[in-house]
Design a protein around this motif. Structure first.
Motif, short mmCIF file in Angstrom:
data_model
loop_
_atom_site.label_atom_id
_atom_site.label_comp_id
_atom_site.label_asym_id
_atom_site.label_seq_id
_atom_site.Cartn_x
_atom_site.Cartn_y
_atom_site.Cartn_z
N PHE A 1 0.96 -1.26 0.09
CA PHE A 1 -0.11 0.05 -0.02
C PHE A 1 0.72 1.29 0.05
CE2 PHE A 1 -2.85 -3.49 1.58
CZ PHE A 1 -4.03 -3.16 1.15
N ARG A 2 0.26 2.33 -0.33
CA ARG A 2 1.12 3.59 -0.49
C ARG A 2 0.07 4.74 0.22
NH1 ARG A 2 1.84 4.59 -6.75
NH2 ARG A 2 0.00 5.05 -7.27
N GLN A 3 0.85 5.54 0.76
CA GLN A 3 0.02 6.81 1.24
C GLN A 3 0.91 8.20 0.99
OE1 GLN A 3 -1.19 6.46 5.39
NE2 GLN A 3 -2.80 7.91 5.13
N GLU B 1 -3.76 3.81 -0.17
CA GLU B 1 -4.43 3.19 -1.37
C GLU B 1 -3.68 1.74 -1.48
OE1 GLU B 1 -4.15 5.42 -5.05
OE2 GLU B 1 -2.02 5.57 -4.67
N PHE B 2 -4.40 1.13 -2.12
CA PHE B 2 -3.94 -0.27 -2.38
C PHE B 2 -3.13 -0.27 -3.66
CE2 PHE B 2 -4.72 -3.93 -5.50
CZ PHE B 2 -4.12 -5.07 -4.79
N ALA C 1 -3.28 -2.58 -8.59
CA ALA C 1 -3.98 -1.33 -8.67
C ALA C 1 -4.01 -0.93 -10.30
CB ALA C 1 -3.66 -0.13 -7.94
N ASP C 2 -4.97 -0.29 -10.82
CA ASP C 2 -4.95 0.37 -12.29
C ASP C 2 -3.89 1.15 -12.29
OD1 ASP C 2 -8.63 0.11 -12.92
OD2 ASP C 2 -7.13 -1.48 -12.87
N SER C 3 -3.65 1.97 -11.48
CA SER C 3 -2.67 3.14 -11.44
C SER C 3 -1.17 2.29 -11.65
CB SER C 3 -2.52 4.02 -10.48
OG SER C 3 -2.41 3.14 -9.25
N ASP D 1 -1.87 -10.03 5.76
CA ASP D 1 -3.12 -10.72 5.68
C ASP D 1 -3.40 -12.15 6.33
OD1 ASP D 1 -6.22 -10.29 3.78
OD2 ASP D 1 -6.02 -10.99 5.81
N ASP D 2 -4.12 -12.37 7.38
CA ASP D 2 -4.09 -13.71 7.92
C ASP D 2 -5.08 -14.62 6.59
OD1 ASP D 2 -4.93 -12.95 11.27
OD2 ASP D 2 -2.92 -13.29 10.11
N THR D 3 -5.58 -13.94 5.62
CA THR D 3 -6.01 -14.75 4.82
C THR D 3 -5.32 -15.06 3.95
OG1 THR D 3 -8.50 -13.44 5.15
CG2 THR D 3 -8.08 -14.65 3.04
N TYR D 4 -5.35 -16.19 3.16
CA TYR D 4 -4.18 -16.76 2.19
C TYR D 4 -4.32 -15.99 1.07
CZ TYR D 4 -1.41 -20.26 -0.44
OH TYR D 4 -0.39 -20.94 -1.11
N TYR D 5 -5.51 -15.57 0.66
CA TYR D 5 -5.82 -14.93 -0.65
C TYR D 5 -5.99 -13.25 -0.36
CZ TYR D 5 -6.02 -19.13 -3.16
OH TYR D 5 -5.79 -20.62 -3.83
N PRO D 6 -5.12 -12.49 -0.73
CA PRO D 6 -5.13 -11.18 -0.09
C PRO D 6 -6.24 -10.29 -0.87
CG PRO D 6 -3.39 -11.21 -1.87
CD PRO D 6 -4.13 -12.76 -1.54
N GLY D 7 -6.62 -9.16 -0.10
CA GLY D 7 -7.77 -8.30 -0.51
C GLY D 7 -7.20 -6.95 -0.96
N ARG D 8 -8.06 -5.91 -1.46
CA ARG D 8 -7.63 -4.69 -1.73
C ARG D 8 -7.91 -3.48 -0.68
NH1 ARG D 8 -7.19 -4.38 -7.42
NH2 ARG D 8 -7.68 -2.18 -7.28
N LEU D 9 -8.43 -4.03 0.50
CA LEU D 9 -8.68 -3.10 1.19
C LEU D 9 -7.82 -3.01 2.58
CD1 LEU D 9 -12.79 -3.23 1.52
CD2 LEU D 9 -11.32 -1.76 0.41
#
Length: 124
Positions: free
Chosen positions: A37-39, A46-47, A61-63, A99-107
Motif C-alpha cells: 500500500f502507499r500513502q 491506497e492499494f 491497482a490500475d494506476s 493478511d491472515d487470509t491466504y488470498y489477499p484483498g484490496r482494502l
C-alpha cells in the motif's frame, strides 16, 4: 504473528526504477497473503498490489498495472515490489502488509500486520 520491515525506498528520477523489499519475521510467512500500500500526504492509504501466500495469484491497482511487479520468496521470508517507469505521482510512503487470509484483498482494513513504511520520491 508476523513482523514486517520495508527497505529499498529512495529518490529516483521519473522513468527510473526501484525495488522495494519487505522482510518478514515469523514462523508461517507462506500462510499470509501479502500486499503493498502507499500513502501520500493528505490522501488515504491506497492499494498498490497483493500476492497470495505462495505467489500464485496477484492483483494490481490500475494506476500501477504494467509498471509494477509484486513477488515473494518464501524461502527468504521476503516480499518485493519492482517498480519501473516511475512517475511523480508514485511518490508516497510505501507499506507492506500481511493478511491472515491466504488470498489477499484490496482494502487496508483487511490486513492484520504492517511495516513501518519506506519513502519513495520520484522527481519530475
Amino acid at each position: 504473528q508476523v513482523q514486517l520491515v520495508e527497505s529499498g525506498g529512495g529518490l529516483v528520477q521519473a522513468g527510473g526504477s526501484l525495488r522495494l523489499n519487505c522482510a518478514a519475521s515469523g514462523r508461517t510467512f507462506s500462510s499470509y497473503g501479502m500486499g503493498w500500500f502507499r500513502q501520500a500526504p493528505g490522501k488515504e492509504r491506497e492499494f498498490v498490489a497483493a500476492i497470495s501466500g505462495r505467489g500464485g495469484t496477484t492483483n494490481y491497482a490500475d494506476s500501477v498495472k504494467g509498471r509494477f511487479t509484486i513477488s515473494r520468496d518464501n524461502a527468504k521470508n521476503t516480499m518485493y515490489l519492482q517498480m519501473n517507469s516511475l512517475k511523480p505521482e508514485d511518490t508516497a510512503v510505501y507499506y507492506c502488509a500481511a493478511d491472515d487470509t491466504y488470498y489477499p484483498g484490496r482494502l487496508a482494513a483487511e490486513y492484520d500486520y504492517w511495516g513501518q513504511g519506506t519513502q519513495v520520491t520520484v522527481s519530475s
